[in-house]
Enzyme design. Structure first.
Site, PDB file in Angstrom:
ATOM      1  N   GLY A 179       0.659  -1.387   0.111  1.00 21.52           N
ATOM      2  CA  GLY A 179      -0.386  -0.536  -0.042  1.00 21.52           C
ATOM      3  C   GLY A 179       0.592   1.115  -0.163  1.00 21.52           C
ATOM      4  O   GLY A 179       1.963   1.068   0.156  1.00 21.52           O
TER       5      GLY A 179
ATOM      6  N   PRO B 179      -5.696   2.246   6.277  1.00 18.21           N
ATOM      7  CA  PRO B 179      -6.185   1.449   7.379  1.00 18.21           C
ATOM      8  C   PRO B 179      -7.018   0.984   7.647  1.00 18.21           C
ATOM      9  O   PRO B 179      -7.722  -0.010   6.518  1.00 18.21           O
ATOM     10  CB  PRO B 179      -7.859   2.926   7.832  1.00 18.21           C
ATOM     11  CG  PRO B 179      -7.519   2.893   6.008  1.00 18.21           C
ATOM     12  CD  PRO B 179      -6.526   2.526   4.989  1.00 18.21           C
TER      13      PRO B 179
ATOM     14  N   ARG C 195       0.440  -0.545  27.439  1.00 16.15           N
ATOM     15  CA  ARG C 195       1.209  -1.352  27.921  1.00 16.15           C
ATOM     16  C   ARG C 195       1.956  -1.289  28.869  1.00 16.15           C
ATOM     17  O   ARG C 195       2.854  -0.716  29.580  1.00 16.15           O
ATOM     18  CB  ARG C 195       1.124  -3.691  27.993  1.00 16.15           C
ATOM     19  CG  ARG C 195      -0.038  -3.581  28.187  1.00 16.15           C
ATOM     20  CD  ARG C 195      -0.139  -5.549  27.280  1.00 16.15           C
ATOM     21  NE  ARG C 195      -1.608  -5.924  27.572  1.00 16.15           N
ATOM     22  CZ  ARG C 195      -2.829  -7.349  27.325  1.00 16.15           C
ATOM     23  NH1 ARG C 195      -1.132  -7.724  26.248  1.00 16.15           N
ATOM     24  NH2 ARG C 195      -3.418  -7.277  27.435  1.00 16.15           N
TER      25      ARG C 195
ATOM     26  N   HIS D  88      -7.953   0.376  15.127  1.00 17.24           N
ATOM     27  CA  HIS D  88      -6.474   1.201  14.896  1.00 17.24           C
ATOM     28  C   HIS D  88      -6.070   2.245  14.411  1.00 17.24           C
ATOM     29  O   HIS D  88      -6.170   2.728  13.068  1.00 17.24           O
ATOM     30  CB  HIS D  88      -5.610  -0.111  14.659  1.00 17.24           C
ATOM     31  CG  HIS D  88      -3.985   0.242  13.951  1.00 17.24           C
ATOM     32  ND1 HIS D  88      -3.741   0.759  15.396  1.00 17.24           N
ATOM     33  CD2 HIS D  88      -3.181   0.468  13.049  1.00 17.24           C
ATOM     34  CE1 HIS D  88      -1.951   0.936  15.156  1.00 17.24           C
ATOM     35  NE2 HIS D  88      -2.478   1.110  13.351  1.00 17.24           N
TER      36      HIS D  88
END
Length: 319
Positions: free
Chosen positions: A76, A118, A150, A172
């Site tokens: 992409g 995306p 995290r 995302h």
């Protein structure tokens, strides 16, 4: 394990390197519109095999995907500084559909991991165009976002990231949703842990969420692309497949009906093994999280509808 990688930009080539270092690919075929680049990457990686486990790595065409266990789609156009992942949609949708047709033709039984952004929308287009098993087609989703969050919590609280358990779900991208209600450190709810260490409050947690959301933009502004961490994330996903680990990962998967979200690819926790996605886990979200998740889904749904309308308009005009 035979692995195919479509797209040898920085993400694709970094992923190939990460997979070579993991050592479970006996065969790796690299495919790119720039055949010379694919050949160069193959040679470069082959020269490193004396320091890793033996692997047959070569540049090829779609027909060489035959027999692949896993196909990774990283092809992409790159994201521009300041450009949202959804703005990439129009430039990448047609590329993804072409790849889907070829992968379904030559490797219809493979597990496909879409990484191109995306990622949620393009995973949906790949799935619909390919007609492949939804359990075997998914996007890398918010695996990296979850890891980023995290890490931020671990650094602040002084724990290993492996001891921090929190998920980022949804798109995302800009509308992603941290699930604070289920966040834990070493089995202790994060809210209780924060009271013990007295280092965190709601503003700090909100800052962590914003930093997670902005991480890719900051990296792109400084070096042009993110590729190391996502490559390691994809290698980790493949590892769960290879060893049939049945790990819980936040992947962008097709949802028929999940908390009111239908006919969409979006990130939620799933168990992943050698056959692909084995279970989709339904989270017990609080009202605020559920509303944010549904809003995120709505944004993705609107993007899909917009590009579908554009495609139909283009076909009617050309026809």
């Amino acid at each position: 394990m035979k692995i195919g990688i479509v797209g040898l930009g920085r993400v694709g080539s970094s992923t190939a390197f990460a997979l070579l270092m993991k050592g479970f690919a006996r065969e790796m075929v690299l495919i790119d519109v720039d055949k010379k680049r694919a050949e160069g990457d193959a040679l470069d990686l082959i020269h490193g095999t004396p320091f890793t486990r033996r692997a047959n790595i070569y540049a090829g065409d779609y027909a060489d995907l035959k027999g692949s266990d896993v196909v990774i789609v990283a092809a992409g156009v790159p994201q521009k500084p300041g450009e949202t992942r959804l703005q990439l949609l129009g430039r990448n949708a047609r590329v993804m559909k072409e790849i889907a047709r070829n992968v379904s033709k030559y490797a219809p039984d493979s597990i496909v991991i879409v990484v191109t952004n995306p990622v949620d929308v393009l995973t949906y287009f790949f799935l619909k165009e390919s007609g492949m098993d939804p359990r075997k087609v998914f996007g890398s989703g918010t695996v990296l976002d979850t890891a980023r969050l995290r890490t931020l919590i671990a650094q602040h609280c002084g724990f290993s990231p492996r001891s921090v358990h929190v998920y980022v779900i949804g798109e995302h991208g800009d509308s992603e949703v941290p699930v604070w209600s289920g966040a834990m450190i070493g089995g202790i709810p994060l809210q209780n842990m924060c009271q013990i260490c007295q280092k965190c409050d709601s503003k700090i947690l909100e800052n962590f969420a914003e930093k997670t959301k902005r991480a890719a933009y900051e990296i792109i502004e400084r070096k042009g692309a993110t590729h190391y961490a996502i490559a390691l994330a994809v290698a980790d996903i493949v590892e769960s497949i290879f060893f049939d680990e049945k790990r819980v990962l936040t992947l962008s998967v097709y949802l028929e009906d999940y908390l009111g979200v239908k006919d969409l690819c979006i990130s939620v926790p799933v168990t992943l093994g050698k056959h692909g996605v084995e279970r989709i886990l339904e989270l017990n979200l609080n009202e605020e999280e559920l509303e944010a998740f549904r809003k995120s889904a709505s944004i993705l749904k609107n993007a899909i509808n917009e590009i579908t309308a554009e495609e139909n308009k283009h076909q009617n005009t050309s026809g």
